[in-house]
Write an enzyme that holds these catalytic residues in place. Structure first.
Site, mmCIF file in Angstrom:
data_model
loop_
_atom_site.group_PDB
_atom_site.id
_atom_site.type_symbol
_atom_site.label_atom_id
_atom_site.label_comp_id
_atom_site.label_asym_id
_atom_site.label_seq_id
_atom_site.Cartn_x
_atom_site.Cartn_y
_atom_site.Cartn_z
ATOM 1 N N HIS A 184 0.842 -1.204 0.000
ATOM 2 C CA HIS A 184 0.000 0.000 0.000
ATOM 3 C C HIS A 184 0.880 1.259 0.000
ATOM 4 O O HIS A 184 0.652 2.192 -0.751
ATOM 5 C CB HIS A 184 -0.891 0.050 1.254
ATOM 6 C CG HIS A 184 -1.944 -1.013 1.329
ATOM 7 N ND1 HIS A 184 -2.126 -1.798 2.441
ATOM 8 C CD2 HIS A 184 -2.886 -1.421 0.439
ATOM 9 C CE1 HIS A 184 -3.145 -2.627 2.245
ATOM 10 N NE2 HIS A 184 -3.612 -2.427 1.032
ATOM 11 N N LYS A 209 -16.786 -6.455 6.154
ATOM 12 C CA LYS A 209 -15.568 -7.269 6.077
ATOM 13 C C LYS A 209 -15.050 -7.681 7.453
ATOM 14 O O LYS A 209 -14.075 -8.421 7.547
ATOM 15 C CB LYS A 209 -14.463 -6.478 5.374
ATOM 16 C CG LYS A 209 -14.409 -6.642 3.866
ATOM 17 C CD LYS A 209 -13.066 -6.153 3.350
ATOM 18 C CE LYS A 209 -12.796 -6.587 1.928
ATOM 19 N NZ LYS A 209 -11.455 -6.189 1.479
ATOM 20 N N ARG A 230 -2.390 -5.775 -8.329
ATOM 21 C CA ARG A 230 -1.329 -6.775 -8.125
ATOM 22 C C ARG A 230 -1.330 -7.747 -9.290
ATOM 23 O O ARG A 230 -0.802 -7.471 -10.341
ATOM 24 C CB ARG A 230 -1.534 -7.507 -6.797
ATOM 25 C CG ARG A 230 -1.064 -6.716 -5.609
ATOM 26 C CD ARG A 230 -1.638 -7.214 -4.337
ATOM 27 N NE ARG A 230 -3.096 -7.064 -4.307
ATOM 28 C CZ ARG A 230 -3.872 -7.321 -3.288
ATOM 29 N NH1 ARG A 230 -3.342 -7.783 -2.197
ATOM 30 N NH2 ARG A 230 -5.157 -7.123 -3.337
ATOM 31 N N SER A 283 -2.960 -7.662 3.017
ATOM 32 C CA SER A 283 -3.213 -7.503 4.455
ATOM 33 C C SER A 283 -3.547 -8.856 5.087
ATOM 34 O O SER A 283 -3.156 -9.131 6.220
ATOM 35 C CB SER A 283 -4.373 -6.537 4.685
ATOM 36 O OG SER A 283 -4.050 -5.267 4.194
#
Ligand code: ADP
Length: 165
Positions: A17, A41, A90, A128
């Site tokens: 990030h 989430k 990504r 993460s």
């Protein structure tokens, strides 16, 4: 020069990030790192922790600010009169979801553009969730989590493991 918004859950913010932030921020007058409250989430770190981490790792970047949001991203972007959303890409696996989000946001607000930066190769596999998994299992997060928050993130994840025993 315009204002851009870099939204995410940042649960926690990673070196991947930060790499996107450091590369994108100089292209804009101001960058707002927008931490999603994202109750759907169920993030591991509280919104206050995620904001604090984001502030600490971007303290050296004067044109960045950290804020939070809940609800629709385009409503936030419209409210502050910004027109650009920045996202990191990504692998190909990110593409479908990002394409759907960018198209939806563009349909809702045709004057808002999403701009993608390709991840740096060394962070291509970093997420993460990988950070949380590695940290919970007691391995070093060095090189994955920015130095200013390394100790706090490691300690919090390790505590969680001992609580779950
Ligand atoms: P979200 O829950 O919205 O996907 P994340 O916090 O997981 O939020 O990610 C925020 C943004 O950062 C997304 O655009 C994501 O693709 C990007 N990102 C995540 N990990 C990396 C990485 N290792 N390198 C570059 N960009 C990344």
């Amino acid at each position: 020069m315009a204002v851009c918004v870099y939204p995410g859950t940042f649960d926690p913010i990673t070196c991947g990030h930060l790499d996107i932030i450091q590369r994108a921020a100089p292209l804009f007058e101001k960058m707002i790192i927008l931490v999603g409250k994202n109750s759907a989430k169920s993030p591991f770190f509280t919104v206050e922790e995620r904001v604090d981490f984001a502030q600490r790792v971007t303290a050296h970047l004067p044109n960045t600010e950290v804020d939070t949001f809940d609800g629709l991203l385009v409503h936030y972007v419209q409210r502050i009169q910004a027109h650009v959303i920045v996202r990191g890409l990504r692998a190909l696996s990110d593409y479908d979801y990002e394409y759907q989000m960018a198209s939806t946001n563009h349909t809702l607000c045709p004057n808002i553009e999403t701009i993608f930066l390709m991840t740096a190769l060394q962070y291509a596999f970093l997420s993460s969730s990988i950070v949380r998994e590695i940290g919970r299992n007691g391995e070093s997060l060095s090189g994955m989590v920015p130095e200013p928050i390394l100790y706090d993130v490691t300690t919090r994840l390790a505590q969680n493991k001992s609580q779950n025993r």
